[in-house]
Design a protein around this motif. Structure first.
Motif, PDB file in Angstrom:
ATOM      1  N   GLU A 103     -51.882 -57.835  15.368  1.00 41.88           N
ATOM      2  CA  GLU A 103     -50.908 -57.966  14.459  1.00 41.88           C
ATOM      3  C   GLU A 103     -49.988 -58.185  15.367  1.00 41.88           C
ATOM      4  OE1 GLU A 103     -52.080 -55.324  13.972  1.00 41.88           O
ATOM      5  OE2 GLU A 103     -51.034 -54.131  13.480  1.00 41.88           O
ATOM      6  N   LYS A 104     -49.421 -56.716  16.495  1.00 46.21           N
ATOM      7  CA  LYS A 104     -48.508 -56.976  16.935  1.00 46.21           C
ATOM      8  C   LYS A 104     -48.499 -57.620  18.356  1.00 46.21           C
ATOM      9  CE  LYS A 104     -48.209 -52.519  16.539  1.00 46.21           C
ATOM     10  NZ  LYS A 104     -48.762 -50.787  17.285  1.00 46.21           N
ATOM     11  N   SER A 105     -48.918 -58.888  18.726  1.00 39.31           N
ATOM     12  CA  SER A 105     -48.931 -59.849  19.605  1.00 39.31           C
ATOM     13  C   SER A 105     -48.063 -60.905  18.796  1.00 39.31           C
ATOM     14  CB  SER A 105     -50.712 -60.049  19.951  1.00 39.31           C
ATOM     15  OG  SER A 105     -51.006 -60.626  18.896  1.00 39.31           O
ATOM     16  N   SER A 106     -47.465 -61.698  19.952  1.00 40.45           N
ATOM     17  CA  SER A 106     -46.695 -62.610  19.759  1.00 40.45           C
ATOM     18  C   SER A 106     -47.240 -63.681  18.827  1.00 40.45           C
ATOM     19  CB  SER A 106     -45.992 -63.058  20.962  1.00 40.45           C
ATOM     20  OG  SER A 106     -46.745 -63.824  21.571  1.00 40.45           O
ATOM     21  N   GLU A 107     -46.751 -64.504  17.899  1.00 41.65           N
ATOM     22  CA  GLU A 107     -47.470 -65.696  17.674  1.00 41.65           C
ATOM     23  C   GLU A 107     -48.287 -66.476  18.797  1.00 41.65           C
ATOM     24  OE1 GLU A 107     -47.803 -66.879  14.009  1.00 41.65           O
ATOM     25  OE2 GLU A 107     -47.466 -64.529  14.306  1.00 41.65           O
ATOM     26  N   MET A 108     -47.301 -67.305  19.785  1.00 43.50           N
ATOM     27  CA  MET A 108     -48.096 -67.632  21.637  1.00 43.50           C
ATOM     28  C   MET A 108     -49.182 -67.628  20.824  1.00 43.50           C
ATOM     29  SD  MET A 108     -44.650 -68.634  22.318  1.00 43.50           S
ATOM     30  CE  MET A 108     -45.035 -69.046  24.637  1.00 43.50           C
ATOM     31  N   VAL A 109     -49.708 -65.399  20.856  1.00 43.25           N
ATOM     32  CA  VAL A 109     -50.947 -65.130  21.646  1.00 43.25           C
ATOM     33  C   VAL A 109     -51.364 -65.905  20.526  1.00 43.25           C
ATOM     34  CG1 VAL A 109     -51.557 -63.002  21.869  1.00 43.25           C
ATOM     35  CG2 VAL A 109     -49.744 -63.672  23.324  1.00 43.25           C
ATOM     36  N   LYS A 110     -51.382 -65.751  19.940  1.00 44.67           N
ATOM     37  CA  LYS A 110     -52.485 -65.528  18.502  1.00 44.67           C
ATOM     38  C   LYS A 110     -52.942 -66.884  18.686  1.00 44.67           C
ATOM     39  CE  LYS A 110     -50.751 -61.955  15.303  1.00 44.67           C
ATOM     40  NZ  LYS A 110     -49.818 -62.201  15.059  1.00 44.67           N
ATOM     41  N   ASN A 111     -51.861 -68.439  18.134  1.00 39.35           N
ATOM     42  CA  ASN A 111     -52.379 -69.620  19.013  1.00 39.35           C
ATOM     43  C   ASN A 111     -53.014 -69.978  19.532  1.00 39.35           C
ATOM     44  OD1 ASN A 111     -50.995 -69.647  16.603  1.00 39.35           O
ATOM     45  ND2 ASN A 111     -48.793 -71.028  17.053  1.00 39.35           N
ATOM     46  N   ALA A 112     -52.661 -69.179  20.977  1.00 40.45           N
ATOM     47  CA  ALA A 112     -53.456 -69.487  21.692  1.00 40.45           C
ATOM     48  C   ALA A 112     -55.255 -68.940  21.669  1.00 40.45           C
ATOM     49  CB  ALA A 112     -53.481 -68.889  23.377  1.00 40.45           C
ATOM     50  N   LEU A 113     -55.353 -67.694  21.129  1.00 40.03           N
ATOM     51  CA  LEU A 113     -56.781 -67.364  20.846  1.00 40.03           C
ATOM     52  C   LEU A 113     -57.330 -68.307  19.440  1.00 40.03           C
ATOM     53  CD1 LEU A 113     -55.601 -63.769  20.860  1.00 40.03           C
ATOM     54  CD2 LEU A 113     -56.804 -64.147  22.177  1.00 40.03           C
ATOM     55  N   LEU A 114     -56.717 -69.234  18.640  1.00 34.39           N
ATOM     56  CA  LEU A 114     -58.091 -70.124  18.411  1.00 34.39           C
ATOM     57  C   LEU A 114     -58.035 -70.234  18.808  1.00 34.39           C
ATOM     58  CD1 LEU A 114     -55.006 -71.263  16.194  1.00 34.39           C
ATOM     59  CD2 LEU A 114     -56.308 -68.926  15.228  1.00 34.39           C
ATOM     60  N   ARG A 115     -58.585 -71.362  20.280  1.00 34.47           N
ATOM     61  CA  ARG A 115     -59.734 -71.718  20.725  1.00 34.47           C
ATOM     62  C   ARG A 115     -60.710 -70.701  20.695  1.00 34.47           C
ATOM     63  NH1 ARG A 115     -59.224 -74.917  26.005  1.00 34.47           N
ATOM     64  NH2 ARG A 115     -61.494 -75.677  26.733  1.00 34.47           N
ATOM     65  N   ALA A 121     -48.115 -60.910   3.793  1.00 38.17           N
ATOM     66  CA  ALA A 121     -47.248 -59.574   4.640  1.00 38.17           C
ATOM     67  C   ALA A 121     -47.165 -60.669   5.461  1.00 38.17           C
ATOM     68  CB  ALA A 121     -47.657 -58.851   4.545  1.00 38.17           C
ATOM     69  N   ASN A 122     -47.598 -62.218   6.471  1.00 46.52           N
ATOM     70  CA  ASN A 122     -46.547 -62.770   7.199  1.00 46.52           C
ATOM     71  C   ASN A 122     -48.291 -61.780   8.186  1.00 46.52           C
ATOM     72  OD1 ASN A 122     -46.148 -65.243   6.596  1.00 46.52           O
ATOM     73  ND2 ASN A 122     -43.583 -64.439   6.513  1.00 46.52           N
ATOM     74  N   ASN A 123     -48.176 -61.182   8.110  1.00 47.43           N
ATOM     75  CA  ASN A 123     -49.639 -60.831   9.350  1.00 47.43           C
ATOM     76  C   ASN A 123     -50.232 -61.410   9.853  1.00 47.43           C
ATOM     77  OD1 ASN A 123     -48.940 -57.718   7.548  1.00 47.43           O
ATOM     78  ND2 ASN A 123     -48.075 -57.506   8.912  1.00 47.43           N
ATOM     79  N   PHE A 124     -50.724 -62.450   9.163  1.00 49.26           N
ATOM     80  CA  PHE A 124     -51.482 -63.610   9.928  1.00 49.26           C
ATOM     81  C   PHE A 124     -51.366 -64.396   8.856  1.00 49.26           C
ATOM     82  CE2 PHE A 124     -53.661 -59.019  10.724  1.00 49.26           C
ATOM     83  CZ  PHE A 124     -54.062 -59.006  11.702  1.00 49.26           C
TER      84      PHE A 124
END
Lengths: 798, 117
Positions: free
Chosen positions: A625-637, A694-697
């Motif tokens: 949850e502490k990583s940036s939104e860009m990182v989370k988006n990149a991890l989707l694939r 809570a906008n965590n994910f």
């Protein structure tokens, strides 16, 4: 009324009878003698009776010759003069070998059919691919002959498979195995209908090859040399593709890639500029495609201006290593292309063309762009280059002028079904060389397993290399038949992943829950869910284009999330070392994505470094949850497809990993719910809404996981169990290393549990408390009592 | 009947195809079309484009003419040899087609011819 095909079959058989054969040879011998006599009679008069006899002896030879021609024609054209109405007669739908099988089946029964079928080496090979030997097949077939109704069914089914053509032996046998009551043969040997169809098609093509080879293919003849100029320097740095390339391409068909070949021919005939680069990863078959192109050009098959050209391969490494300066290289290139232009009819293949166009001029490369560009733009020069996409983009694509003169054609990997056919064509080589035999299941396994476990290499070369390795290893160990189990073993060795589920593995998988519980206390729901996902993966129900498992562990600190990951790596990958941890808090700012996915091959980023060292492992994304939104988006694939592309274009493969993301998000809610006696099931269900609110994910991020698993705070009993587990480890260690027996009372266990448990940090403080209190106490007692092996220590208070 | 249908139908066509194939093979072997198309080209295509002064260009022109002269005769020699082979082959093939057409008749006729000799 006897059908046409039966009459013809009988005629062919009787003509090939040994007695008729003897008569035929005798008639030819007498006929040749008669010819000589007749010719001699023109020179010197002979007795009239002798001449008359000689003329008479020519007649039998003419008869036998005519009949032989007829038989040869019928064998090559089994469907000759069989019209649609005649097809209504059952036997007229068969070619001669399959008709012979049908007649044997009808009159002598199933077992005799097997004998008839295996008279033909190719048919025998076809059956063996399925593991059907004389012994196995006999056990499937009843002794009796089939009924006429069954024969009709087989014919009908065969005709469907044959799609309008006459029924061949392969189609006929395929249809027999597809009969509802005989399908057991396929089922028992684990052969699907599509496998059967693929193999039938393959063997029909091989069978037809012998007729294709009789066609005349031009090559230009002796005058070709006169039409081409002297090419002394070109000869020094290139090798001409010989005419015999046709034999190679005949045995290595490129199947659906023929359309790529057509595109290549088009590119070489553009007009203004006629050069092109084939781009593709190493092993996808760029050189193979070029050989087929060369074959078409040399043998006048392109039906374009290219036909009859000389095709040469430029020896890039030899060229680079022989030059002493850039000026010399430029001069040589000018001479070489001067010769090509003068010669007019040359196509040149330059493998690793980027080595000659590299602006960085690293070791083993040279930048000859300025001297090459005019030749790329010259329509008289036809170059086929080859390199991978990255190198093309770096050396050619970055310069618009160069890219326009030297366009690229991307060669993708062949489709999975084509890989099987490619391999079927290739395994013959290894079978002959190493005296082994690949079952069809092994060929399929090579394709499937290399796709999943050897994804750092490219198809079809990786499959071919694997097949060769299998053939060599089987031959060394004295095995003759290679099955899918053998493939699993070898792929397991190469990829360092346990692939085959053997008896011991089955034991582990079926007892995964208790095994995990040996290390992780409590968290019953979480452990059950993880175990189920892994059993699904190992039993083959899993989608092979995704990671083995992807989980999000939600829960407070110190409740066993990391311990579960460690336990998984130990159980699944055989070692707790095979777990890599990324602290995602390090990827919270704007530079997070760069740190994770790198910027260049020199700075490849955390994921690339990690996966290159541990391609099969548990990947722990801690505090996601502490990583940036860009990182989370990149991890989707990565979560979806098991792969991710770095910032410099490299695709990283995570298909052999278990990805576990952990998070403390929602911990407060979990604690409050536990205090309010909310059940574990309800907490798990509501927790997802809580973390989304809570906008965590984001919901799409959570949906990518195979399981979102809730870890609940530990109860006092569970803390006690953890203490007991830790203490028993210390006791075992002391017994093994020092031979000292240690016993710890229940009151001490309770005390350690109370002191080691922290509502905020869970059981994390336990280790520290056990070390400080218990281990120190034991150490003191050992020293005070001078304890040696065999002595015992009791701890009743701290 | 089927045999005769084949003999004068598909069988005869097959013989013509073989005839064509033999002619094509020898035409290709002797590069007849290629050599005819390049009959007046220099021998081994070994002439550079004209450059230098007038004297040099005249020299190059001379060399070019000699090269073309040599090339012409060598090519012509091969064309003649190849054409002869193809011609002879064609005559034999035509004869063979005639024999093929008469073969069923010859089987009966040959003994009679022998007696009549």
């Amino acid at each position: 009324m006897t059908s046409i095909q039966i009459s013809r079959l009988n005629f062919i058989r009787s003509f090939e009878n040994p007695i008729v054969g003897l008569l035929k040879i005798t008639s030819y011998a007498f006929g040749i003698g008669a010819f000589l006599i007749i010719f001699y009679s023109f020179i010197a008069p002979l007795d009239k009776t002798i001449v008359a006899l000689a003329f008479s002896l020519l007649s039998p030879m003419a008869v036998f010759y005519s009949l032989q021609e007829y038989v040869n024609y019928l064998k090559k054209n089994p469907g000759y003069l069989i019209t649609a109405p005649e097809r209504s007669q059952l036997e007229n739908n068969f070619d001669y070998p399959s008709l012979a099988m049908l007649l044997v089946l009808r009159t002598k029964g199933w077992k005799a059919l097997w004998r008839e079928a295996t008279k033909n080496v190719l048919v025998s090979d076809f059956l063996m691919r399925f593991g059907l030997t004389r012994g196995t097949i006999s056990s499937y077939f009843p002794q009796a002959t089939p009924t006429e109704e069954e024969i009709k069914q087989i014919t009908l089914l065969s005709a469907t498979y044959a799609e309008g053509s006459l029924i061949s032996s392969f189609v006929f046998l395929g249809a027999i195995f597809s009969m509802p009551h005989l399908k057991i043969v396929l089922d028992k040997e684990n052969i699907s209908q599509s496998d059967l169809n693929l193999l039938i098609k393959h063997y029909i093509e091989i069978d037809e090859q012998k007729y294709r080879q009789t066609q005349f293919i031009p090559n230009g003849g002796i005058g070709k040399e006169l039409a081409s100029s002297y090419t002394n320097i070109l000869d020094r740095f290139t090798t001409e593709i010989p005419e015999s390339i046709g034999n190679y391409t005949e045995n290595n068909p490129i199947l659906k890639r023929n359309s790529f070949l057509d595109k290549l021919v088009l590119e070489l005939n553009r007009g203004q500029t006629n050069s092109v680069v084939i781009t593709g990863n190493p092993g996808v078959g760029k050189t193979e495609i070029f050989y087929h192109l060369a074959d078409k050009i040399i043998h006048f098959q392109t039906k374009t201006a290219l036909d009859g050209f000389s095709v040469r391969v430029f020896e890039t490494a030899k060229f680079i290593s022989s030059i002493t300066s850039k000026a010399e290289a430029e001069q040589l290139v000018s001479i070489i292309f001067g010769e090509i232009i003068k010669n007019q009819k040359t196509v040149i293949f330059i493998d690793d063309i980027h080595l000659l166009l590299d602006k960085s001029e690293q070791k083993g490369t040279i930048n000859l762009q300025s001297v090459f560009i005019p030749y790329f733009q010259n329509p008289a020069v036809r170059i086929v280059g080859a390199t991978n996409r990255q190198n093309y983009t770096k050396t050619v694509g970055s310069d618009p002028q160069l890219a326009a003169a030297l366009p690229s054609l991307e060669l993708p990997m062949p489709e999975i079904s084509d890989r099987v056919t490619i391999l079927l064509n290739q395994v013959h080589r290894f079978e002959n060389a190493h005296k082994v035999f690949f079952l069809f299941e092994a060929i399929k396994s090579i394709v499937e397993l290399s796709n999943r476990y050897l994804s750092d290499q490219y198809s079809p070369e990786r499959e071919i290399r694997l097949a060769e390795k299998l053939a060599v290893s089987a031959s060394q160990s004295g095995e003759t038949v290679i099955n899918s189990k053998r493939v699993q073993e070898i792929v397991g060795e190469i990829s360092d992943v346990p692939i085959s589920v053997n008896e011991a593995d089955k034991e582990i998988l079926l007892n995964l829950e208790p095994k995990l519980h040996e290390r992780v206390v409590g968290q019953n729901v979480a452990i059950k869910e993880i175990a189920s996902a892994l059993i699904r993966a190992r039993s083959g129900l899993h989608n092979s284009d995704r990671p083995i498992g992807t989980f999000l562990f939600l829960g407070p600190t110190g409740v066993g999330k990391t311990e579960t990951a460690k336990a998984l790596s130990e159980i699944y990958f055989g070692s707790s070392e095979k777990m890599v941890r990324l602290d995602m808090a390090e990827y919270a700012d704007n530079t997070g994505l760069q740190k994770l996915l790198g910027v260049s091959p020199q700075d490849p980023g955390a994921l690339a470094l990690m996966i290159s060292e541990y391609p099969s492992s548990v990947v722990l994304l801690d505090e996601i949850e502490k990583s940036s939104e860009m990182v989370k988006n990149a991890l989707l694939r990565l979560l979806d497809e098991g792969k991710i592309t770095t910032n410099f274009g490299k695709v990283l493969d995570f298909k052999n990993t278990i990805i576990i993301a952990t998070s403390n998000a929602g911990s407060q809610y979990i604690r409050e719910s536990i205090n309010n006696n909310v059940s574990a099931e309800v907490i798990s269900k509501q927790l997802i809404d809580v973390v989304i609110k809570a906008n965590n994910f984001s919901p799409e991020f959570l949906n990518r996981f195979d399981g979102v698993i809730t870890y609940l705070p530990l109860t006092k009993d569970e803390i006690n169990q953890i203490v007991k587990l830790q203490v028993s480890k210390i006791i075992t260690l002391l017994k093994e290393q020092k031979g000292i027996d240690v016993s710890v009372s229940d009151s001490v266990i309770d005390q350690l549990a109370i002191e080691g448990y922290d509502p905020s940090f869970g059981a994390r403080a336990l280790n520290r408390v056990i070390k400080q209190k218990l281990e120190t106490q034991i150490a003191k007692l050992i020293l005070e009592n001078n304890s040696t092996a065999g002595s015992s220590i009791e701890i009743n208070n701290l | 009947m089927l045999f005769f249908k084949w003999w004068y139908g598909a069988g005869f066509e097959d013989q013509i195809k073989r005839f064509k194939r033999r002619v094509l093979y020898f035409s290709d072997f002797f590069s007849l079309s290629l050599l005819t198309a390049t009959l007046f080209s220099p021998y081994k295509n070994d002439v550079d484009s004209y450059s230098g002064g007038v004297t040099a260009q005249i020299q190059q022109l001379k060399e070019g003419l000699i090269s073309r002269f040599v090339g012409f005769w060598i090519r012509l020699a091969i064309i003649i040899a190849g054409s002869t082979v193809v011609g002879v082959l064609s005559v034999f093939n035509c004869l063979w087609l005639a024999i093929w057409a008469m073969m069923p008749l010859l089987v009966i006729a040959l003994p009679v011819i022998g007696v009549l000799q």
